[in-house]
Scaffold this active site. Structure first.
Site, PDB file in Angstrom:
ATOM      1  N   SER A   9      88.530 -41.561  33.588  1.00 30.53           N
ATOM      2  CA  SER A   9      89.002 -42.670  32.752  1.00 30.53           C
ATOM      3  C   SER A   9      88.905 -42.289  31.279  1.00 30.53           C
ATOM      4  O   SER A   9      87.813 -41.988  30.779  1.00 30.53           O
ATOM      5  CB  SER A   9      88.161 -43.916  33.022  1.00 30.53           C
ATOM      6  OG  SER A   9      88.468 -44.892  32.049  1.00 30.53           O
ATOM      7  N   HIS A  33      93.216 -41.844  34.326  1.00 31.91           N
ATOM      8  CA  HIS A  33      93.139 -43.311  34.397  1.00 31.91           C
ATOM      9  C   HIS A  33      93.153 -43.876  32.976  1.00 31.91           C
ATOM     10  O   HIS A  33      92.367 -43.483  32.122  1.00 31.91           O
ATOM     11  CB  HIS A  33      91.847 -43.705  35.119  1.00 31.91           C
ATOM     12  CG  HIS A  33      91.699 -45.166  35.356  1.00 31.91           C
ATOM     13  ND1 HIS A  33      92.345 -45.835  36.372  1.00 31.91           N
ATOM     14  CD2 HIS A  33      90.971 -46.115  34.700  1.00 31.91           C
ATOM     15  CE1 HIS A  33      92.021 -47.113  36.340  1.00 31.91           C
ATOM     16  NE2 HIS A  33      91.200 -47.320  35.329  1.00 31.91           N
ATOM     17  N   ASP A  35      92.961 -47.276  30.780  1.00 34.98           N
ATOM     18  CA  ASP A  35      92.586 -48.693  30.752  1.00 34.98           C
ATOM     19  C   ASP A  35      93.259 -49.405  29.587  1.00 34.98           C
ATOM     20  O   ASP A  35      93.085 -49.006  28.435  1.00 34.98           O
ATOM     21  CB  ASP A  35      91.064 -48.820  30.595  1.00 34.98           C
ATOM     22  CG  ASP A  35      90.330 -48.434  31.856  1.00 34.98           C
ATOM     23  OD1 ASP A  35      90.692 -48.958  32.925  1.00 34.98           O
ATOM     24  OD2 ASP A  35      89.404 -47.608  31.771  1.00 34.98           O
ATOM     25  N   MET A  37      93.396 -52.916  27.623  1.00 33.51           N
ATOM     26  CA  MET A  37      92.642 -54.160  27.448  1.00 33.51           C
ATOM     27  C   MET A  37      93.203 -54.948  26.266  1.00 33.51           C
ATOM     28  O   MET A  37      93.540 -54.354  25.243  1.00 33.51           O
ATOM     29  CB  MET A  37      91.168 -53.841  27.174  1.00 33.51           C
ATOM     30  CG  MET A  37      90.529 -52.997  28.258  1.00 33.51           C
ATOM     31  SD  MET A  37      88.816 -52.685  27.854  1.00 33.51           S
ATOM     32  CE  MET A  37      88.340 -51.627  29.218  1.00 33.51           C
ATOM     33  N   HIS A  67      95.945 -49.064  34.122  1.00 35.74           N
ATOM     34  CA  HIS A  67      95.215 -50.222  34.657  1.00 35.74           C
ATOM     35  C   HIS A  67      95.280 -51.329  33.613  1.00 35.74           C
ATOM     36  O   HIS A  67      94.597 -51.262  32.592  1.00 35.74           O
ATOM     37  CB  HIS A  67      93.767 -49.766  34.943  1.00 35.74           C
ATOM     38  CG  HIS A  67      92.839 -50.862  35.344  1.00 35.74           C
ATOM     39  ND1 HIS A  67      91.461 -50.700  35.335  1.00 35.74           N
ATOM     40  CD2 HIS A  67      93.071 -52.126  35.779  1.00 35.74           C
ATOM     41  CE1 HIS A  67      90.893 -51.825  35.745  1.00 35.74           C
ATOM     42  NE2 HIS A  67      91.834 -52.708  36.011  1.00 35.74           N
ATOM     43  N   MET A  69      94.420 -54.551  32.117  1.00 31.37           N
ATOM     44  CA  MET A  69      93.477 -55.687  32.091  1.00 31.37           C
ATOM     45  C   MET A  69      93.963 -56.616  30.987  1.00 31.37           C
ATOM     46  O   MET A  69      93.363 -56.695  29.904  1.00 31.37           O
ATOM     47  CB  MET A  69      92.063 -55.161  31.811  1.00 31.37           C
ATOM     48  CG  MET A  69      91.447 -54.471  33.006  1.00 31.37           C
ATOM     49  SD  MET A  69      90.024 -53.470  32.557  1.00 31.37           S
ATOM     50  CE  MET A  69      90.852 -51.952  32.140  1.00 31.37           C
ATOM     51  N   MET A 139      87.524 -53.323  41.557  1.00 29.16           N
ATOM     52  CA  MET A 139      86.639 -53.203  40.385  1.00 29.16           C
ATOM     53  C   MET A 139      85.196 -53.290  40.869  1.00 29.16           C
ATOM     54  O   MET A 139      84.813 -54.270  41.505  1.00 29.16           O
ATOM     55  CB  MET A 139      86.893 -54.340  39.394  1.00 29.16           C
ATOM     56  CG  MET A 139      88.127 -54.227  38.523  1.00 29.16           C
ATOM     57  SD  MET A 139      88.267 -52.764  37.487  1.00 29.16           S
ATOM     58  CE  MET A 139      86.732 -52.718  36.589  1.00 29.16           C
ATOM     59  N   ASP A 177      86.758 -48.472  40.714  1.00 28.88           N
ATOM     60  CA  ASP A 177      86.663 -48.285  39.266  1.00 28.88           C
ATOM     61  C   ASP A 177      85.433 -48.991  38.711  1.00 28.88           C
ATOM     62  O   ASP A 177      85.340 -50.212  38.750  1.00 28.88           O
ATOM     63  CB  ASP A 177      87.942 -48.872  38.638  1.00 28.88           C
ATOM     64  CG  ASP A 177      88.024 -48.649  37.142  1.00 28.88           C
ATOM     65  OD1 ASP A 177      87.157 -47.961  36.575  1.00 28.88           O
ATOM     66  OD2 ASP A 177      88.989 -49.172  36.533  1.00 28.88           O
TER      67      ASP A 177
END
Ligand code: DX5
Ligand code: ZN
Length: 229
Positions: A9, A33, A35, A37, A67, A69, A139, A177
Site C-alpha cells: 500500500s 494498492h 488508497d 481518502m 481503493h 474510501m 477491511m 487490508d
C-alpha cells in the site's frame, strides 16, 4: 498450490519519494494498492486521480489497485475511471442502494470492480452483488490510517466469503487490508485470502524486496505443510 498476491500500500511509502519506495520493492510485489481518502467517508486525505495517472505513466505494466474510501461517487468515480487504475474498489457502505449500478459502471469501463466491507459490515449486505464482483476487500482495520492493529474477526468474514464463492461458483478474489505483518500473514492466507495489502510492515523494512521474497518462501512452505496435514 493456491496463488496469493502481495499488494503493497503506497499509503505506507515515503511521501517525499514514492517512486523510490516502489523501486525498493524490486520485482517482489504483484499489485500496487492505492488508497483514496476524501476526509469525509474516512477521517483522512490521501491521493487523487492525478497521482494514479502519474503512476500509470511511470509504471505502464503495473496493476494499480485503487481503493476508494470516499463518498460522492458521482464525482469521484469518473475521475478514477479515467486515471489508469486496473481495479476500482468502492465501499459497500457508500451509496449502498446504488452498488449494483456502480459496479456496472466500473466493469463497463473495462476495469476490475471491487466491493470493500468495513469491519462492522456483514457479508450479507453485499450478497446480491457478489456475482458481479471481481474482488471483495475485507477491511481488517477501521479505514483511514495505516499502522493499526489487525482485527481478528476479519478472518471469519474471509472464510465466509470463500465458502460462498465455492458454493455459488462466484469468481471474485478475496483481498484483505489493514494490520497485516509477518506474524499474521500466513494464517491470513491460509484462511482463504488471495490478495494481501500491506503498508507499514513493508515500507518500514530496510530492504523491502528481500523481506517480501523471504515472506513468500515462508508462506509457500506453510501452505505445503497445511496441504499435507
Ligand atoms: C487503511 C488503508 C490501508 C493501509 C494499510 O485505511 O486502506 O491500505 O495502507 O496499512 P497497514 O498495512 O499499515 O495497516
Ligand atoms: Zn486500502
Amino acid at each position: 498450490m493456491r496463488e496469493f498476491l502481495f499488494a503493497p500500500s503506497l499509503l505506507g511509502a515515503d511521501p517525499l519519494n514514492i517512486s523510490g519506495s516502489i523501486e525498493s520493492l524490486g520485482n517482489n510485489f504483484d499489485w500496487l494498492h492505492l488508497d483514496i481518502m476524501d476526509g469525509h467517508f474516512v477521517r483522512n486525505l490521501s491521493f487523487g486521480p492525478d497521482f494514479s495517472r502519474a503512476l500509470r505513466k511511470k509504471y505502464p505494466d503495473a496493476f494499480i489497485d485503487a481503493h476508494l474510501m470516499t463518498d460522492n461517487l458521482e464525482t469521484v468515480l469518473p475521475l478514477f475511471i479515467e486515471s489508469g487504475a486496473s481495479s476500482i474498489t468502492v465501499h459497500a457502505e457508500t451509496e449502498p442502494h446504488l452498488l449494483h449500478a456502480t459496479l456496472s459502471t466500473i466493469k463497463n469501463a473495462g476495469i476490475k470492480a471491487g466491493i470493500a466491507l468495513c469491519p462492522p459490515t456483514p457479508v450479507t449486505q453485499v450478497a446480491t452483488v457478489l456475482d458481479m464482483a471481481d474482488l471483495v476487500l475485507v477491511m481488517s482495520v477501521t479505514p483511514g490510517f495505516g499502522g493499526q492493529k489487525f482485527i481478528e474477526s476479519s478472518l471469519e468474514k474471509v472464510r465466509e466469503l470463500a465458502g460462498i464463492r465455492a458454493a455459488m461458483k462466484h469468481s471474485y478474489v478475496i483481498e484483505i487490508d489493514g494490520g497485516i505483518n509477518e506474524n499474521n500473514i500466513t494464517r491470513v492466507i491460509l484462511s482463504g485470502c488471495d490478495v494481501v495489502v500491506m503498508g507499514s510492515a513493508v515500507f518500514r523494512e530496510k530492504n523491502p524486496a528481500l523481506w517480501l521474497e523471504g515472506l513468500r518462501v515462508k508462506i509457500k512452505e506453510a501452505m505445503r505443510d497445511f496441504d499435507r496435514a
